[in-house]
Write an enzyme that holds these catalytic residues in place. Structure first.
Site, mmCIF file in Angstrom:
data_model
loop_
_atom_site.group_PDB
_atom_site.id
_atom_site.type_symbol
_atom_site.label_atom_id
_atom_site.label_comp_id
_atom_site.label_asym_id
_atom_site.label_seq_id
_atom_site.Cartn_x
_atom_site.Cartn_y
_atom_site.Cartn_z
ATOM 1 N N PRO A 2 0.818 -1.219 0.000
ATOM 2 C CG PRO A 2 -0.146 -1.128 2.104
ATOM 3 C CD PRO A 2 0.603 -2.031 1.191
ATOM 4 C CD GLU A 3 3.161 2.789 -4.193
ATOM 5 O OE1 GLU A 3 3.290 3.939 -4.634
ATOM 6 O OE2 GLU A 3 3.483 1.771 -4.847
ATOM 7 C CG HIS A 98 -2.725 -14.597 7.594
ATOM 8 N ND1 HIS A 98 -1.674 -15.417 7.947
ATOM 9 C CD2 HIS A 98 -3.223 -15.091 6.448
ATOM 10 C CE1 HIS A 98 -1.545 -16.373 7.031
ATOM 11 N NE2 HIS A 98 -2.481 -16.202 6.111
ATOM 12 N NE ARG A 117 5.463 -11.273 2.193
ATOM 13 C CZ ARG A 117 6.190 -10.926 1.142
ATOM 14 N NH1 ARG A 117 5.623 -10.354 0.105
ATOM 15 N NH2 ARG A 117 7.481 -11.139 1.115
#
Ligand SMILES: [Zn+2]
Length: 274
Positions: A2-3, A98, A117
């Site tokens: 994400p930016e 997660h 992650r």
């Protein structure tokens, strides 16, 4: 990853709500369940729980790629990194695979930080500057001018691609929006920063703003991560379009690797000046 436009979209959705998903603003945090201790950058889990529970979420905003929540007396910050996401669910929803942190909120809601992650991080601090101090200017800040950018570019001979990815130079850009902005501005990714003219600098800043605003208008890009809802990926000029025609001149888009990052550009529109 994400930016700026993706993080901005998440901050807005949490602030305003969307159909089927209420806003989290003005809700008290009733319980916090930390499922992966290393998600928490600071403080330690005991202090985190003790300080966080009971505070009200008063604001939801973005700085760089950080989500910044103003609480009654502290700041709660998230960096999503590779795969982090914030989801609103009914209160008491059991953890999914997660999930790293679950916050139970007033109004029968749960705010879940999910991160496959595990690179994402959470901070609870009394001063935001403790986390955000090193960030460069916001590209959409009206007070940040092409003249300011020119001054900053003149101070370094670093190549544009790695420089624009550096969050201490300019906050919020990542691989997608840098490639898009450089194509729109007609600048080669390996151009040394201090070779840019004032005119090229003006084109660079307006191109950065244009691709960011387009990204925000399309709720970000759903690519490479779990983010849902945005469709800016359907409007990329060059990013991951190797071999496809440049939108301006039709030349096939090329791909090189710069600082271990895949970099997409038009060999005709973005020539390296000598
Ligand atoms: Zn071209």
């Amino acid at each position: 990853m994400p930016e700026l436009p993706e993080v901005e979209t998440i901050a807005r959705i949490l602030r305003q709500g969307i159909p089927g998903q209420p806003a989290i603003i003005s809700r008290r945090i009733l319980e916090a369940n930390l499922l992966w201790a290393r998600t928490l950058a600071t403080p330690n889990p005991e202090v985190f729980h003790e300080r966080l529970v009971g505070q009200v979420i008063e604001s939801s905003a973005r700085r760089g790629k950080f989500l910044v929540f103003g609480l009654s007396s502290d700041w709660l910050l998230f960096h999503l990194r590779m795969s982090g996401d914030l989801l609103v669910r009914p209160a008491g929803t059991p953890p999914t695979t997660h999930d790293r942190l679950l916050l139970e909120l007033e109004g029968n809601l749960q705010l879940a930080f999910n991160d496959a992650r595990k690179f994402g991080r959470v901070w609870l601090v009394d001063e935001v500057d403790r986390v955000l101090d090193g960030l460069g200017p916001e590209p959409l800040d009206a007070g940040f001018t092409a003249h300011d950018l020119f001054d900053r570019l003149q101070g370094t001979h670093r190549q544009l691609k790695p420089l624009l990815l550096d969050q201490s130079f300019l906050a919020g850009l990542g691989n997608i929006y840098v490639d898009e902005a450089l194509n729109l501005a007609g600048l080669h990714p390996l151009t040394p920063a201090n070779h840019l003219t004032e005119e090229q600098t003006g084109a660079l800043l307006s191109s950065i703003r244009s691709v960011i605003q387009d990204g925000i208008a399309r709720n970000g890009a759903s690519i490479d991560w779990v983010y849902r809802g945005g469709d800016f990926q359907n409007y990329f000029r060059v990013y991951q379009r190797t071999g496809e025609p440049c939108p301006k001149c039709g030349t096939p888009i090329a791909r090189i690797v710069v600082g271990q990052r895949g970099t997409h550009f038009c060999p005709h529109c973005q020539q390296l000046s000598t």
